[in-house]
Scaffold this motif. Sequence first.
Motif, PDB file in Angstrom:
ATOM      1  N   GLU A   1      50.421  21.545 -37.661  1.00 59.92           N
ATOM      2  CA  GLU A   1      50.509  21.772 -36.268  1.00 59.92           C
ATOM      3  C   GLU A   1      50.600  20.524 -35.542  1.00 59.92           C
ATOM      4  O   GLU A   1      51.233  20.567 -34.345  1.00 59.92           O
ATOM      5  N   ASP A   2      50.266  19.194 -36.015  1.00 59.06           N
ATOM      6  CA  ASP A   2      50.581  18.176 -35.318  1.00 59.06           C
ATOM      7  C   ASP A   2      51.883  17.436 -35.575  1.00 59.06           C
ATOM      8  O   ASP A   2      51.973  16.260 -35.124  1.00 59.06           O
ATOM      9  N   GLY A   3      52.602  18.116 -36.523  1.00 62.91           N
ATOM     10  CA  GLY A   3      53.977  17.541 -36.964  1.00 62.91           C
ATOM     11  C   GLY A   3      53.773  16.578 -37.850  1.00 62.91           C
ATOM     12  O   GLY A   3      54.670  15.829 -38.215  1.00 62.91           O
ATOM     13  N   GLN A   4      52.626  16.686 -38.705  1.00 63.46           N
ATOM     14  CA  GLN A   4      52.705  15.579 -39.984  1.00 63.46           C
ATOM     15  C   GLN A   4      52.885  16.497 -41.178  1.00 63.46           C
ATOM     16  O   GLN A   4      52.350  17.460 -41.323  1.00 63.46           O
ATOM     17  N   PRO A   5      53.704  15.650 -41.924  1.00 62.96           N
ATOM     18  CA  PRO A   5      53.853  16.378 -43.243  1.00 62.96           C
ATOM     19  C   PRO A   5      52.887  16.619 -44.147  1.00 62.96           C
ATOM     20  O   PRO A   5      51.889  15.714 -44.309  1.00 62.96           O
TER      21      PRO A   5
END
Length: 185
Positions: free
Chosen positions: A135-139
């Motif tokens: 959700e935070d755009g982290q892989p």
Amino acid sequence: MSRFARFPEHVEKHIGRVRGADGRKAGGRVRAYHLVYCDHHDGAHVSVLTSGLRDKTAGAPLPQELVCTLRADQEHYAKHLTGVVAELLTESDSRVGYGALIMNDRALLPHTEIAGALAAPHPYFADEFDVLLDEDGQPVLQLITLVPVTRGEAQLVARYGRDVLYDRWEQQGVDLTDVGRASVG
């Protein structure tokens, strides 16, 4: 919430409808993963992917799942190839990276020239398919596509590198979703 909670949504966005899954029990033993079946938006292709392998790919930069995309009438081959490679990885407690060849000493898929797979980004989906973001755009998860290869193609990669194989596939307009295709190696 699990960091992989967006995995089903990711799969359905890029591949298509999840039709079902095999349980972890197979052949009298318990696998470390499920095999999931997805029908593509185009209706002509199917993808078989692992779910749960991510718990067994210790040491990889990101946890991994495998996917194999073939023509819809070749689903049994996609299941076999994905299952064989997933078993190899779980039994050896290892992982696979892009460019790796996973080969058998003879044809792996009956009635074809396919003797293994090349681990790669998906050749037909957008780049964003290959990595699941939280959700935070982290892989949080890498999807490794298993592209079926013949023994000759694997030898070409071993000698000259995978770019030469990709060039040949492109020059000859090879359909990588068809395991009945002729070898370019």
